[in-house]
Each structure stands twice: as structure tokens, then as C-alpha cells.
Design an enzyme around this catalytic site. Structure first.
Site, short mmCIF file in Angstrom:
data_model
loop_
_atom_site.label_atom_id
_atom_site.label_comp_id
_atom_site.label_asym_id
_atom_site.label_seq_id
_atom_site.Cartn_x
_atom_site.Cartn_y
_atom_site.Cartn_z
N GLU A 173 -5.09 -5.00 10.58
CA GLU A 173 -4.07 -3.97 10.76
C GLU A 173 -4.33 -3.20 12.05
OE1 GLU A 173 -2.15 -2.76 6.87
OE2 GLU A 173 -4.03 -1.68 6.85
N LYS A 198 0.04 4.22 -0.18
CA LYS A 198 -0.63 5.39 0.44
C LYS A 198 -0.44 6.62 -0.47
CE LYS A 198 -0.17 3.11 4.85
NZ LYS A 198 -0.12 3.19 6.31
N GLY A 255 2.65 2.41 10.76
CA GLY A 255 3.54 3.54 10.58
C GLY A 255 4.27 3.95 11.85
N ASN A 273 0.86 -1.19 0.00
CA ASN A 273 0.00 0.00 0.00
C ASN A 273 0.90 1.24 0.00
OD1 ASN A 273 -1.82 2.02 0.46
ND2 ASN A 273 -2.46 1.30 2.49
N GLU A 293 -6.81 4.47 7.82
CA GLU A 293 -6.69 5.90 7.51
C GLU A 293 -7.97 6.43 6.87
OE1 GLU A 293 -2.95 5.36 5.51
OE2 GLU A 293 -2.12 4.81 7.45
N SER A 295 3.76 -1.99 10.25
CA SER A 295 5.21 -1.98 10.44
C SER A 295 5.90 -3.30 10.04
CB SER A 295 5.57 -1.60 11.87
OG SER A 295 5.11 -0.28 12.16
N HIS A 323 -9.48 0.86 5.01
CA HIS A 323 -8.18 1.09 5.65
C HIS A 323 -8.36 2.02 6.85
CE1 HIS A 323 -4.08 2.37 6.38
NE2 HIS A 323 -3.72 1.25 5.78
P1 13P Z 1 3.17 0.51 7.59
O1 13P Z 1 3.71 -0.77 7.00
O2 13P Z 1 3.84 1.74 7.06
O3 13P Z 1 3.10 0.44 9.08
O4 13P Z 1 1.64 0.64 7.07
C1 13P Z 1 0.81 -0.45 7.18
C2 13P Z 1 -0.43 -0.18 6.43
O5 13P Z 1 -1.22 0.67 6.81
C3 13P Z 1 -0.66 -0.93 5.19
O6 13P Z 1 -1.94 -0.71 4.70
#
Ligand code: 13P
Length: 249
Positions: free
Chosen positions: A166, A13, A172, A11, A97, A212, A95
């Protein structure tokens, strides 16, 4: 362990301009990528077409979101039909976010899932608890509530769904769930899903972990029986992503 094919998604983002995408495409196309793993990358919507045209055909492409309708007065949004028109077969929905920054609730994520599936897209559906929910021992309540809103909208289409667990506190932050922590949630979810759907659905559904994941921790996570792959954020932008794709021997 069932015969679930390992699945690794990247992803991106809201990252990557065309020169960055060219670099990612170069290391993804060079691989080598384990043939026994499904690989999907997810560029920003504006670059779906660009990335799809440059990536090898064995690498799937997912949109990061879409709306629950085919067209109309929905300024700024995109439809499953548009995603397919760009040659892409997947969409990430729900997601954290989208849920926490853009205010999407379970009902909307469910409706989007239903519509995307009705148009033939495959869906990476995301669930996960916040830190305060984990600390209050509400992890399973939260992920079951989020998954319940999906179940009624997925119907008979489980074959086109990957469920991504997740935990929000691990995204992150560099704070990965331990393999045991992730395994525990995946295993409990699968057992709960068997009761809500069927043994066949629960045993064949891929439940992937995100938060992560990196080249250093992916192999230990991949060893766990109920961890069927990863959804990777930051580390999917770097050549190390190839190591994560190949985490499962
Ligand atoms: P990170 O791997 O940057 O922690 O993000 C995970 C994520 O949100 C994947 O959709």
C-alpha cells in the site's frame, strides 16, 4: 501466473456505527461474491463481534490491529486471543496509519506478526513507501526493509500471511498507483522474496495492492500477473465493494 487465490479485503478503518454496519452487512451478504476469491472485511475492534455475528460465514473478518501479548496491563489494546474469541480469523498488521499516525516501527510490527501467527490468526501484513521515498527512488529499499522485519517473524507460517503493498501516497488520496506501477513493485518483491525465502513461498504468497482502489480501476489492476487482490479502504464501505470483490473474472 501461479494458482494464487484472489484475495479482497475491506478495511473499514475508524468508520461505521451499527446502522452503517447493518447496511454494509446487507450488501455483503446479498453479494453475489465470486467463490474463487477470498473475502475479508475489517471492522473497528469494538464491532468485531457484532459484524462477525451478522456476516455470512463465507466472509472472513479481520481486526485492524492487535498487540503482541495475550493479556495484561496494556490499556486500550486487544489480543489475538480476543479476536479469535469473537470468531474472527484475521488481523491487519503494520498498516501505514498504524506506522505513521501511531508510531509503530518495523520491530513492533514484526513482533505482533509473530505473536498473532503463534495464536493461529492469519495476518494481512502491510508495507509501502511514502511519496518522498518514491520520489527519492527508495521504493524497493523501503518495502524490502519492512518485509525483512516480517520474514524473520513469519518463519514457516507463510501460508497464513497475505502481503499488502500500500503506497502511502495512494491511500485515501484518489491517486491510485497505475497497474504498471503496482505490478512492478509486486513483481520485484516476489523475485526478491524468492531469494530470501524460497521459490515456493514467493510463488504461493498473495501480494495484494491497496490505495484508492475503486470499482472503476479494479479490473485493470486485477489483470496484472503479480497483483493477487486488493486491500480497499473507502470503497469497502459502499455497495460498489461487491464489484471490487468480483474484479477477477
Ligand atoms: P483507500 O482505499 O481509502 O485509499 O485506503 C486504502 C487502505 O489504506 C486500505 O488499507
Amino acid at each position: 501466473m501461479g494458482d494464487r487465490k484472489f484475495f479482497v479485503g475491506g478495511n473499514w478503518k475508524m468508520n461505521g456505527l451499527k446502522p452503517d454496519i447493518d447496511e454494509i452487512v446487507a450488501f455483503m451478504n446479498a453479494g453475489p461474491l465470486n467463490e474463487n476469491t477470498d473475502v475479508v472485511v475489517s471492522p473497528p475492534a469494538i464491532y468485531l463481534d457484532y459484524a462477525r455475528q451478522k456476516l455470512n460465514a463465507n466472509i472472513g473478518v479481520a481486526a485492524q490491529n492487535c498487540y503482541k501479548a495475550g493479556k495484561g496491563a496494556f490499556t486500550g489494546d486487544i489480543s489475538p486471543e480476543m479476536i479469535k474469541d469473537c470468531g474472527c480469523e484475521w488481523v491487519i498488521l503494520g498498516h501505514s496509519e498504524r506506522r505513521n499516525v501511531f508510531g509503530e516501527n518495523d520491530e513492533l510490527v514484526g513482533a505482533k506478526t509473530k505473536y498473532a501467527l503463534s495464536q493461529g490468526l492469519s495476518v494481512i501484513a502491510c508495507i509501502g513507501e511514502k511519496l518522498e521515498e518514491r520520489e527519492a527512488d527508495q521504493t524497493m529499499d523501503v518495502v524490502q526493509r519492512q518485509t525483512t522485519a516480517l520474514i524473520e517473524n513469519i518463519g514457516d507460517n507463510w501460508g497464513k500471511v497475505v502481503l499488502a503493498y500500500e503506497p502511502v501516497w495512494a491511500i485515501g488520496t484518489g491517486k491510485t498507483a497505475t497497474p504498471d506501477q503496482a505490478q512492478e513493485v509486486h513483481q520485484k518483491l516476489r523475485a526478491w522474496l524468492a531469494g530470501k525465502t524460497s521459490d515456493t513461498v514467493a510463488q504461493s504468497l498473495r501480494i495484494i495492492y491497496g490505495g484508492s482502489v475503486n470499482a472503476g480501476n479494479c479490473k485493470d489492476l486485477a489483470q496484472k500477473e503479480d497483483i493477487d487482490g486488493f486491500l480497499v479502504g473507502g470503497a469497502s464501505l459502499k455497495p460498489d465493494f461487491v464489484k471490487i470483490v468480483n474484479a477477477k473474472e
